[in-house]
Design a protein around this motif. Structure first.
Motif, PDB file in Angstrom:
ATOM      1  N   LEU A 115      -6.473   0.401  -1.355  1.00  0.00           N
ATOM      2  CA  LEU A 115      -7.101  -0.361  -0.274  1.00  0.00           C
ATOM      3  C   LEU A 115      -7.919  -1.522  -0.835  1.00  0.00           C
ATOM      4  N   SER A 139      -9.193   0.240  15.314  1.00  0.00           N
ATOM      5  CA  SER A 139      -9.312   0.591  13.892  1.00  0.00           C
ATOM      6  C   SER A 139     -10.704   1.105  13.559  1.00  0.00           C
ATOM      7  N   THR A 195      -4.716   4.187   7.866  1.00  0.00           N
ATOM      8  CA  THR A 195      -5.119   3.396   6.703  1.00  0.00           C
ATOM      9  C   THR A 195      -6.177   4.136   5.897  1.00  0.00           C
ATOM     10  N   ASP A 247      -5.492  -4.155  -1.931  1.00  0.00           N
ATOM     11  CA  ASP A 247      -4.882  -4.771  -0.753  1.00  0.00           C
ATOM     12  C   ASP A 247      -5.836  -5.760  -0.093  1.00  0.00           C
ATOM     13  N   ALA A 303      -3.701   2.874  13.415  1.00  0.00           N
ATOM     14  CA  ALA A 303      -3.714   2.087  12.174  1.00  0.00           C
ATOM     15  C   ALA A 303      -4.984   2.346  11.374  1.00  0.00           C
ATOM     16  N   SER A 348      -3.377   5.107   3.754  1.00  0.00           N
ATOM     17  CA  SER A 348      -3.055   3.729   3.411  1.00  0.00           C
ATOM     18  C   SER A 348      -1.689   3.312   3.945  1.00  0.00           C
ATOM     19  N   ALA A 390       0.825  -1.214   0.000  1.00  0.00           N
ATOM     20  CA  ALA A 390       0.000   0.000   0.000  1.00  0.00           C
ATOM     21  C   ALA A 390       0.853   1.255   0.000  1.00  0.00           C
ATOM     22  N   GLY A 401      -1.390   2.223   7.333  1.00  0.00           N
ATOM     23  CA  GLY A 401      -1.664   1.575   8.606  1.00  0.00           C
ATOM     24  C   GLY A 401      -0.805   0.361   8.876  1.00  0.00           C
ATOM     25  N   GLU A 402      -0.378  -0.333   7.825  1.00  0.00           N
ATOM     26  CA  GLU A 402       0.446  -1.518   8.033  1.00  0.00           C
ATOM     27  C   GLU A 402       1.785  -1.150   8.653  1.00  0.00           C
TER      28      GLU A 402
END
Length: 155
Positions: free
Chosen positions: A49, A79, A139, A52, A135, A143, A28, A145-146
């Motif tokens: 997203l 989240s 996200t 993903d 996150a 994008s 991402a 958050g990972e």
């Protein structure tokens, strides 16, 4: 959008996929930064997203079996709380400002990973919930958050 632009965007997504294949994460972040050259974050983030989620869907069963359930619940709850904030940023922050913020966030999180930064007290509920909120917000807005999750668990 021209066929040339679509071809370039497809190449960016392929390169991001190769990077994810080697590292296990980063799709991402690479895809959004690359796509933001040609699109606004409001256009690129939903596409990335969506891609993903499609790519991760087959891994859900395995993740549920292997994951730590209490941590999963707190990260998910966080989240859910954070996503509306990130969506608000995505919708109301000007594109150029958001592009800069995304690049800075990716550089910051990458530097933290390189420095092997470790968050203390990750077994505490407020820390896990806080990372879930971060996150979710990051996200939805950028994008990235990972990266937030990777810093929490540092590989």
């Amino acid at each position: 959008m021209s066929l040339e632009t679509i071809s370039i965007l497809a190449c960016i997504v392929i390169i991001a996929g190769i990077i994810r294949g080697f590292t296990g994460f980063g799709f991402a972040a690479v895809a959004v930064v690359g796509m933001n050259i040609f699109l606004t974050p409001q256009q690129s983030i939903p596409v990335v997203l969506g891609l993903d989620i499609l790519c991760c869907a087959p891994l859900i069963r395995q993740a549920i079996k292997q994951g730590d359930k209490p941590t999963f619940k707190l990260l998910t709850l966080g989240s859910i709380v954070g996503i509306p904030f990130g969506l608000g940023l995505l919708l109301f922050v000007p594109s150029i400002t958001l592009k800069l913020a995304i690049c800075i966030a990716i550089l910051l999180f990458s530097a933290l990973l390189i420095m092997d930064f470790r968050v203390s007290n990750t077994d505490k509920t407020p820390v896990r919930l806080g990372f879930g909120i971060g996150a979710g917000a990051s996200t939805a807005a950028a994008s990235v958050g990972e990266y937030n999750y990777r810093v929490l668990h540092a590989f």
